[in-house]
Design a protein around this motif. Sequence first.
Motif, PDB file in Angstrom:
ATOM      1  N   GLN A 122       9.672  10.662  11.348  1.00 46.17           N
ATOM      2  CA  GLN A 122       8.287  11.117  11.171  1.00 46.17           C
ATOM      3  C   GLN A 122       8.161  12.566  11.629  1.00 46.17           C
ATOM      4  OE1 GLN A 122       5.592   8.451  13.188  1.00 46.17           O
ATOM      5  NE2 GLN A 122       5.561   7.033  11.463  1.00 46.17           N
ATOM      6  N   LYS A 123       8.873  12.911  12.675  1.00 41.75           N
ATOM      7  CA  LYS A 123       8.825  14.279  13.208  1.00 41.75           C
ATOM      8  C   LYS A 123       9.317  15.282  12.167  1.00 41.75           C
ATOM      9  CE  LYS A 123      10.279  16.966  17.204  1.00 41.75           C
ATOM     10  NZ  LYS A 123      11.006  16.947  18.478  1.00 41.75           N
ATOM     11  N   GLN A 124      10.375  14.930  11.434  1.00 42.43           N
ATOM     12  CA  GLN A 124      10.906  15.822  10.407  1.00 42.43           C
ATOM     13  C   GLN A 124       9.909  16.006   9.260  1.00 42.43           C
ATOM     14  OE1 GLN A 124      14.463  13.441   9.881  1.00 42.43           O
ATOM     15  NE2 GLN A 124      15.750  15.157  10.534  1.00 42.43           N
ATOM     16  N   VAL A 125       9.294  14.914   8.831  1.00 37.85           N
ATOM     17  CA  VAL A 125       8.317  15.001   7.738  1.00 37.85           C
ATOM     18  C   VAL A 125       7.113  15.823   8.187  1.00 37.85           C
ATOM     19  CG1 VAL A 125       6.782  13.722   6.189  1.00 37.85           C
ATOM     20  CG2 VAL A 125       9.046  12.812   6.719  1.00 37.85           C
ATOM     21  N   ALA A 126       6.610  15.522   9.372  1.00 35.44           N
ATOM     22  CA  ALA A 126       5.442  16.242   9.896  1.00 35.44           C
ATOM     23  C   ALA A 126       5.728  17.740  10.009  1.00 35.44           C
ATOM     24  CB  ALA A 126       5.034  15.664  11.249  1.00 35.44           C
ATOM     25  N   LYS A 162       0.836  -1.201   0.000  1.00 40.40           N
ATOM     26  CA  LYS A 162       0.000   0.000   0.000  1.00 40.40           C
ATOM     27  C   LYS A 162       0.872   1.252   0.000  1.00 40.40           C
ATOM     28  CE  LYS A 162      -3.820  -2.190   2.388  1.00 40.40           C
ATOM     29  NZ  LYS A 162      -4.690  -2.154   3.559  1.00 40.40           N
ATOM     30  N   VAL A 163       0.264   2.364  -0.413  1.00 38.18           N
ATOM     31  CA  VAL A 163       0.983   3.636  -0.502  1.00 38.18           C
ATOM     32  C   VAL A 163       1.589   4.013   0.847  1.00 38.18           C
ATOM     33  CG1 VAL A 163       0.735   6.107  -0.939  1.00 38.18           C
ATOM     34  CG2 VAL A 163      -0.380   4.467  -2.447  1.00 38.18           C
ATOM     35  N   ASN A 164       0.831   3.843   1.929  1.00 42.19           N
ATOM     36  CA  ASN A 164       1.354   4.227   3.241  1.00 42.19           C
ATOM     37  C   ASN A 164       2.599   3.425   3.606  1.00 42.19           C
ATOM     38  OD1 ASN A 164      -0.727   2.087   3.547  1.00 42.19           O
ATOM     39  ND2 ASN A 164      -0.170   2.195   5.707  1.00 42.19           N
ATOM     40  N   ASP A 165       2.621   2.140   3.234  1.00 41.92           N
ATOM     41  CA  ASP A 165       3.792   1.302   3.500  1.00 41.92           C
ATOM     42  C   ASP A 165       4.994   1.764   2.679  1.00 41.92           C
ATOM     43  OD1 ASP A 165       2.376  -0.381   5.281  1.00 41.92           O
ATOM     44  OD2 ASP A 165       1.648  -1.590   3.608  1.00 41.92           O
ATOM     45  N   THR A 166       4.742   2.118   1.435  1.00 40.97           N
ATOM     46  CA  THR A 166       5.811   2.599   0.567  1.00 40.97           C
ATOM     47  C   THR A 166       6.387   3.904   1.102  1.00 40.97           C
ATOM     48  OG1 THR A 166       4.715   1.578  -1.326  1.00 40.97           O
ATOM     49  CG2 THR A 166       6.397   3.221  -1.809  1.00 40.97           C
ATOM     50  N   VAL A 167       5.511   4.805   1.517  1.00 43.45           N
ATOM     51  CA  VAL A 167       5.964   6.079   2.088  1.00 43.45           C
ATOM     52  C   VAL A 167       6.861   5.817   3.293  1.00 43.45           C
ATOM     53  CG1 VAL A 167       5.190   8.140   3.350  1.00 43.45           C
ATOM     54  CG2 VAL A 167       4.032   7.461   1.239  1.00 43.45           C
ATOM     55  N   ARG A 168       6.435   4.926   4.157  1.00 37.02           N
ATOM     56  CA  ARG A 168       7.213   4.616   5.360  1.00 37.02           C
ATOM     57  C   ARG A 168       8.582   4.041   5.010  1.00 37.02           C
ATOM     58  NH1 ARG A 168       8.083   0.368   9.066  1.00 37.02           N
ATOM     59  NH2 ARG A 168       8.300   1.149  11.184  1.00 37.02           N
ATOM     60  N   LEU A 169       8.609   3.078   4.078  1.00 37.25           N
ATOM     61  CA  LEU A 169       9.878   2.454   3.696  1.00 37.25           C
ATOM     62  C   LEU A 169      10.849   3.460   3.080  1.00 37.25           C
ATOM     63  CD1 LEU A 169       8.696  -0.969   2.237  1.00 37.25           C
ATOM     64  CD2 LEU A 169       9.916  -0.564   4.373  1.00 37.25           C
ATOM     65  N   ILE A 170      10.344   4.324   2.228  1.00 40.27           N
ATOM     66  CA  ILE A 170      11.198   5.348   1.617  1.00 40.27           C
ATOM     67  C   ILE A 170      11.733   6.293   2.687  1.00 40.27           C
ATOM     68  CG2 ILE A 170      11.242   7.348   0.075  1.00 40.27           C
ATOM     69  CD1 ILE A 170       9.277   5.763  -1.728  1.00 40.27           C
ATOM     70  N   VAL A 196       8.802  16.257   0.061  1.00 43.72           N
ATOM     71  CA  VAL A 196       9.599  16.156   1.284  1.00 43.72           C
ATOM     72  C   VAL A 196      10.581  14.993   1.197  1.00 43.72           C
ATOM     73  CG1 VAL A 196       9.507  15.677   3.768  1.00 43.72           C
ATOM     74  CG2 VAL A 196       7.877  17.281   2.757  1.00 43.72           C
ATOM     75  N   LEU A 197      10.133  13.871   0.647  1.00 44.26           N
ATOM     76  CA  LEU A 197      10.989  12.689   0.534  1.00 44.26           C
ATOM     77  C   LEU A 197      11.910  12.754  -0.685  1.00 44.26           C
ATOM     78  CD1 LEU A 197       8.459   9.864   1.482  1.00 44.26           C
ATOM     79  CD2 LEU A 197      10.179  10.957   2.937  1.00 44.26           C
ATOM     80  N   ASP A 198      11.746  13.795  -1.497  1.00 44.08           N
ATOM     81  CA  ASP A 198      12.548  13.992  -2.704  1.00 44.08           C
ATOM     82  C   ASP A 198      12.442  12.790  -3.645  1.00 44.08           C
ATOM     83  OD1 ASP A 198      14.198  15.459  -4.398  1.00 44.08           O
ATOM     84  OD2 ASP A 198      16.020  14.546  -3.592  1.00 44.08           O
ATOM     85  N   GLU A 199      11.202  12.382  -3.898  1.00 42.62           N
ATOM     86  CA  GLU A 199      10.908  11.264  -4.791  1.00 42.62           C
ATOM     87  C   GLU A 199       9.789  11.672  -5.743  1.00 42.62           C
ATOM     88  OE1 GLU A 199      12.281   8.296  -5.104  1.00 42.62           O
ATOM     89  OE2 GLU A 199      13.597   8.398  -3.359  1.00 42.62           O
ATOM     90  N   GLY A 218      -0.542   8.487  11.746  1.00 42.02           N
ATOM     91  CA  GLY A 218      -1.786   7.862  11.309  1.00 42.02           C
ATOM     92  C   GLY A 218      -1.799   7.576   9.811  1.00 42.02           C
ATOM     93  N   TYR A 219      -1.201   8.467   9.031  1.00 37.26           N
ATOM     94  CA  TYR A 219      -1.100   8.240   7.582  1.00 37.26           C
ATOM     95  C   TYR A 219      -0.216   7.032   7.290  1.00 37.26           C
ATOM     96  CZ  TYR A 219      -3.160  12.868   6.800  1.00 37.26           C
ATOM     97  OH  TYR A 219      -3.994  13.953   6.778  1.00 37.26           O
ATOM     98  N   GLU A 220       0.939   6.991   7.938  1.00 37.44           N
ATOM     99  CA  GLU A 220       1.868   5.882   7.683  1.00 37.44           C
ATOM    100  C   GLU A 220       1.312   4.542   8.152  1.00 37.44           C
ATOM    101  OE1 GLU A 220       5.933   6.125   8.839  1.00 37.44           O
ATOM    102  OE2 GLU A 220       6.357   7.742   7.457  1.00 37.44           O
TER     103      GLU A 220
END
Length: 71
Positions: free
Chosen positions: A18-22, A2-10, A53-56, A34-36
């Motif tokens: 998570q604090k930096q992204v938030a 799922k997208v949330n899993d991919t976001v987390r892995l990247i 933010v993830l530069d992807e 909650g999103y992840e």
Amino acid sequence: MKVNDTVRLIRLSKGITQKQVAAQLKIPVQTYNGYELGRRKIHVELLKEIAIVLDEPIHILFNYTLYKSKK
């Protein structure tokens, strides 16, 4: 996957918390968490911001195994 899993892995692969992204998204860490975890749905506009933010490129965040060949 799922997208949330991919976001987390990247995010993890890049050593970003998570604090930096938030903080960059200007949302609470609990909301981003909650999103992840898949407890909240990630809307397309937010997904665009997360990709930045993830530069992807955003297409990396999507799963391309939706259609499997019957052969």
